[in-house]
Structure formats: C-alpha cells, structure tokens
Design a protein around this motif. Structure first.
Motif, PDB file in Angstrom:
ATOM      1  N   CYS A   1       9.301  -3.741  14.315  1.00  0.00           N
ATOM      2  CA  CYS A   1       8.577  -2.343  13.861  1.00  0.00           C
ATOM      3  C   CYS A   1       7.510  -2.819  13.524  1.00  0.00           C
ATOM      4  O   CYS A   1       6.565  -3.535  12.277  1.00  0.00           O
ATOM      5  CB  CYS A   1       9.451  -1.036  13.431  1.00  0.00           C
ATOM      6  SG  CYS A   1      10.765  -0.657  14.573  1.00  0.00           S
ATOM      7  N   GLU A   2       6.353  -1.990  14.022  1.00  0.00           N
ATOM      8  CA  GLU A   2       4.566  -2.135  13.490  1.00  0.00           C
ATOM      9  C   GLU A   2       5.176  -1.208  12.129  1.00  0.00           C
ATOM     10  O   GLU A   2       5.569   0.132  12.152  1.00  0.00           O
ATOM     11  CB  GLU A   2       4.372  -1.798  14.583  1.00  0.00           C
ATOM     12  CG  GLU A   2       2.032  -1.502  13.454  1.00  0.00           C
ATOM     13  CD  GLU A   2       1.198  -1.368  15.368  1.00  0.00           C
ATOM     14  OE1 GLU A   2       0.599  -1.875  14.988  1.00  0.00           O
ATOM     15  OE2 GLU A   2       1.042   0.276  15.218  1.00  0.00           O
ATOM     16  N   ILE A   3       4.332  -1.391  11.366  1.00  0.00           N
ATOM     17  CA  ILE A   3       4.281  -0.618  10.315  1.00  0.00           C
ATOM     18  C   ILE A   3       2.860  -0.088   9.160  1.00  0.00           C
ATOM     19  O   ILE A   3       2.364  -1.395   9.524  1.00  0.00           O
ATOM     20  CB  ILE A   3       5.733  -1.371   8.567  1.00  0.00           C
ATOM     21  CG1 ILE A   3       4.748  -2.962   8.403  1.00  0.00           C
ATOM     22  CG2 ILE A   3       6.689  -1.469   8.789  1.00  0.00           C
ATOM     23  CD1 ILE A   3       5.545  -3.029   7.085  1.00  0.00           C
ATOM     24  N   PHE A   4       2.693   0.749   8.736  1.00  0.00           N
ATOM     25  CA  PHE A   4       1.595   0.342   7.749  1.00  0.00           C
ATOM     26  C   PHE A   4       1.307   0.068   6.230  1.00  0.00           C
ATOM     27  O   PHE A   4       2.594   0.860   5.628  1.00  0.00           O
ATOM     28  CB  PHE A   4       1.149   1.888   8.066  1.00  0.00           C
ATOM     29  CG  PHE A   4      -0.273   2.665   7.154  1.00  0.00           C
ATOM     30  CD1 PHE A   4      -1.876   1.489   7.827  1.00  0.00           C
ATOM     31  CD2 PHE A   4       0.281   2.835   5.903  1.00  0.00           C
ATOM     32  CE1 PHE A   4      -2.918   2.257   6.551  1.00  0.00           C
ATOM     33  CE2 PHE A   4      -1.917   3.077   4.725  1.00  0.00           C
ATOM     34  CZ  PHE A   4      -2.716   2.803   5.629  1.00  0.00           C
ATOM     35  N   ALA A   5       0.909  -0.717   5.883  1.00  0.00           N
ATOM     36  CA  ALA A   5       1.779  -1.203   4.731  1.00  0.00           C
ATOM     37  C   ALA A   5       0.311  -2.258   4.457  1.00  0.00           C
ATOM     38  O   ALA A   5      -0.947  -2.423   4.414  1.00  0.00           O
ATOM     39  CB  ALA A   5       2.752  -2.198   4.895  1.00  0.00           C
ATOM     40  N   TRP A   6       0.268  -2.874   3.323  1.00  0.00           N
ATOM     41  CA  TRP A   6      -0.497  -3.871   2.639  1.00  0.00           C
ATOM     42  C   TRP A   6      -0.705  -5.258   3.738  1.00  0.00           C
ATOM     43  O   TRP A   6       0.923  -6.117   3.196  1.00  0.00           O
ATOM     44  CB  TRP A   6      -0.310  -4.321   1.054  1.00  0.00           C
ATOM     45  CG  TRP A   6      -0.484  -3.061   0.078  1.00  0.00           C
ATOM     46  CD1 TRP A   6       0.620  -2.655  -0.676  1.00  0.00           C
ATOM     47  CD2 TRP A   6      -1.850  -3.509  -0.278  1.00  0.00           C
ATOM     48  NE1 TRP A   6      -0.832  -1.818  -1.246  1.00  0.00           N
ATOM     49  CE2 TRP A   6      -1.837  -2.305  -1.291  1.00  0.00           C
ATOM     50  CE3 TRP A   6      -3.276  -4.052  -0.343  1.00  0.00           C
ATOM     51  CZ2 TRP A   6      -3.686  -1.613  -2.363  1.00  0.00           C
ATOM     52  CZ3 TRP A   6      -4.352  -3.496  -0.878  1.00  0.00           C
ATOM     53  CH2 TRP A   6      -4.195  -2.174  -1.708  1.00  0.00           C
ATOM     54  N   CYS A   7      -1.568  -5.657   4.537  1.00  0.00           N
ATOM     55  CA  CYS A   7      -0.980  -6.539   5.600  1.00  0.00           C
ATOM     56  C   CYS A   7      -2.384  -8.079   5.037  1.00  0.00           C
ATOM     57  O   CYS A   7      -3.398  -7.446   4.615  1.00  0.00           O
ATOM     58  CB  CYS A   7      -1.342  -6.105   6.849  1.00  0.00           C
ATOM     59  SG  CYS A   7       0.106  -5.008   7.301  1.00  0.00           S
TER      60      CYS A   7
END
Length: 457
Positions: A191-197
């Motif tokens: 899954c694509e996530i919104f995070a510290w990437c």
C-alpha cells in the motif's frame, strides 16, 4: 469408680514435677553430649577470614564482581552478627558520567567523530544509561507519499480496495492513501502511505559501528544514607590525591576506584563486548553496602556485582538484544523540514543499589544470647532420649531418672506408725523370763521363744 477417677485426677492436678539430675557414668553418651555441644557452638559462632586472606583472592572476586571485605576481628559473635540492630531502608542516589571518543566513516554519515553527547542517552547521567554500539541510518526523510515496506504483513495488497484510505498500517510507518503499488507485472504489492519517506529498509550491520566503545569508561558516583543511624557514605575513596580519579580504573590493583571500563564490565558478566555490541543487551551493575557501624566509617566499602539481564542463551531469541529509534531534524533552504532516522543498538546499563547497616544494641544481644542458651538444651534432650530408650541399660537409667515421691506428711505418718508397731514387740521381748533348764514352765517358755524367733530365721 467414678469418684475414684475424679479423685485421682484432682490429685494429679496438684502434683509438682521438678528436675532430677542423674550423673550417668557412660562414656558413649558423654562423648555424644560433648560433640553436640561443639556442633551447636560452631553453628552459633563462625570463623571469619581475615582481611589479608580476602585480599589474596581479590582477582577471583573481581571476576564475580566482588570487592574484598574489610575487617579486623577474627571472630564473629553470632551468625550474621545478630548482636546488632540493623537498618535496611537504604537511601541512595546515583550519578553516572561516560567518557570516550571514536571515529567512523560510513556512506550515510561520512566521516564522523563520536563523543559523549552523540552516543550516551540520556545525557544527564542517571542510574540507567545507554551507550550506542550499532546503528541503522535512514537519512533525508521527508513527509510525503511512498510505498510501505514489504516486511510489514498488513501493508501487502493485490488491488486498491485492499488499502482503505486514511487507515494506518498496523506496525507500519504511515497512513494508507488508497492506492496499491505493484512493481512491474507482479500481482502483489504494498500500500502507498503518507509517512516520513523513504521508509527504513536496511538491516542491522553484522559488525558494530561503534566497536571502539569497548574502551569507554563510566564514572559511577553513589551516595547512600542509613536514616536509622544517621550514617552517610559515598563510594569514592576518601583521599587527598586529586589525580586519583584521573588515573585509576576498577580492577585488582584499584578495587575501590569508581571508574569502570565498559569492556571489562561486560566481560565480568561472561559475555563478549563485540558480540553484545551487534544487537545490544542489558547489563546490571549492582552496588551492595554491608556496613558494620561498630567499626570506623572508613571501613565501610561497597561491593560490585555485574550481571547480564537480557536473554543471552538463545541468539535467535526475540527477547535478546536492545534497540530503539530516534531522529535528528533539520530544515532545508526552502524551510521544509526533513530528518535523519537512527535505529540504535547498544548496551543499557542499570545501576542498582541495596544494602544494610548494623550497630550494636543490647536488646537483640539479649534476645539472641537467650536463644543460643535455649538451643544448647537440644543436646541434653537428645542425650536423654538415647540414655533412657536406646542403650542396653536404658530401663535402669529410666528408673533412676523418673521417681514418684509422695507427700512428706504421708511419709512421716507411715514412718511413725511403723515405729509404734515395732515398739510393743520389742517391749514384750524384754519382759520374757530368762530361759532355764528343765521343768514344764521351761518348755512353755521355750515354746514361746521359738514362736517369736521363727520369723527372724
């Protein structure tokens, strides 16, 4: 029968029993009695090794984390010094200070010098401190969208419906956006996530990054107080030499130096520093105070024990090792925040303090002396059992030991009545005429005399 039984019970209640001392001329029982006395005295009084003898074994004691005991008395009064009043409500304060530097050169961090401010957490020096020995570095993380790590089961997906938007990934790094990202023609993705990437993907290095921490030192300052006796002490040696703490290290030559080399501390637990530095661990440093306040305060010294507290017996155990994450934050020229994430492996040191103090007090002395005297009676009791039950002439000694003595008044009346019965017979014998030859009277007298003397025959 009922009245007789009640009368006998009533009389038995008024009986008085007193001890009777019988001297038994039996060498076996006498020897047994002396052996029991010596055994009980040996239990009550123990021989303590002298300070010189303890100092000879200091190197072996240090391996167990034990400093030699100071003392001048050769004999201890009772086991565990029971003549003293004790205080175990120890009040303690710990201050720790780690020193040492090391140099590393990695692709993520480049050339870097590590000092105390970089590898010790927390920096204020408490009774628990952590020294970093290995790192997983994820640099330049920013808050944006990216694919979740494939190592997280809850992030796996086959289509977009498997990634409901707004829901966090269990044990993951961010919040789902609603898209399933697949690589090439593969059916499964994450899954694509919104995070510290980018998210953390690197594994733990097989070789510790800060292996040089083995030569770091820690200064442990311990203040203690026993409130009952209003006695305070510190583990720092009372000396006027200002260079003592700058040059000493805890070991066979300086058993009272409060500065410890980290590699030595780990080795005293039976572990290798380079092995524990890879995945981390937990080391316990125990400071034990046993102070005899009947002596000079300068003779009250601590003992140190070192133990590994985490599971070191199974290398693949999930409970072994110690690590946590922290980050350092920055802003670029445009004012956008980014960070460098560190997964730190290292050794956590827990400093624990316990102990007790003792001082002479007359009350416990009297109590324990009385207990010791009572314990000596066990020898007499045991020998009595042997004497009256287990030897060949036990019935003879039993009859001599246990006698029933009646009331003295009854005995006096019995003696008086016996004397009165004997007195008339003696008087009758005195009134008899002298025996002469011939005549019937003489035969009669001879007959009477024969009847009186017959019982005496």
């Amino acid at each position: 029968m009922g009245q007789a039984g009640c009368k006998g019970l009533y009389q038995s209640l008024l009986d008085y029993k007193t001890e009777k001392y019988v001297i038994a001329k039996n060498k076996k029982v006498g020897l047994l009695y002396r052996l029991l006395q010596v055994s009980i005295l040996t239990y009550l009084v123990e021989l303590a090794p002298s300070a010189e003898g303890q100092l000879l074994g200091v190197s072996q004691a240090l391996f167990r984390g034990l400093t030699p005991k100071q003392g001048g008395d050769s004999w201890v009064f009772l086991v565990k010094k029971c003549y003293q009043d004790t205080d175990s409500s120890l009040q303690s304060s710990i201050i720790t200070k780690v020193k040492g530097v090391t140099f590393t050169n990695t692709s993520e961090l480049g050339e870097r010098l590590w000092d105390v401010a970089d590898y010790v957490i927390p920096p204020q020096g408490e009774n628990v401190f952590f020294v970093i020995t290995n790192l997983v570095v994820t640099p330049n993380q920013r808050q944006e969208t990216c694919a979740e790590s494939e190592s997280i089961p809850d992030a796996l997906c086959c289509e977009d419906s498997d990634c409901p938007p707004g829901e966090p990934v269990v044990a993951g790094n961010g919040v789902r956006t609603g898209r399933c990202l697949r690589v090439g023609s593969e059916q499964k993705g994450t899954c694509e996530i919104f995070a510290w990437c980018p998210v953390e993907t690197k594994s733990r290095p097989a070789k510790p990054l800060l292996g040089g921490a083995e030569d770091f030192t820690v200064y442990i300052k311990n203040f203690i107080r026993f409130p009952k006796f209003n006695f305070s002490k510190t583990n720092v040696l009372d000396t006027t030499d200002r260079a003592f703490l700058k040059s000493c290290k805890y070991g066979p030559k300086d058993p009272y130096c409060p500065i410890f080399r980290l590699g030595s501390v780990v080795s005293w637990t039976g572990s290798s520093f380079q092995e524990i530095a890879v995945q981390g661990g937990v080391i316990g440093i125990q400071i034990e105070w046993n102070c005899d306040l009947d002596r000079a305060p300068s003779e009250c010294y601590p003992r140190y024990y070192f133990n590994r507290l985490d599971n070191r017996f199974s290398e693949n155990s999930l409970s072994s090792g110690y690590n946590f994450r922290f980050a350092k934050y920055y802003r670029d020229a445009a004012g956008v925040e980014f960070r460098t994430l560190f997964k730190a492996y290292g050794i956590r040191f827990d400093v624990m303090v316990n102990g007790k103090a003792g001082k002479f007090n007359i009350i416990p002395t009297i109590i324990n002396v009385g207990s010791g005297v009572a314990l000596m009676g066990v020898g007499s009791f045991f020998c009595d059992l042997v004497l009256i039950y287990f030897i060949k002439k036990s019935h003879f000694y039993r009859d001599k030991k246990y006698e029933e003595v009646r009331d003295l008044e009854v005995l006096a009346r019995m003696a008086e009545s016996s004397q009165q019965s004997v007195a008339p017979d003696a008087a009758g014998l005195a009134e008899q005429p002298e025996v002469q030859d011939g005549g019937g009277a003489q035969k009669e007298n001879g007959c009477v005399c024969g009847q009186l003397l017959q019982p005496a025959r």
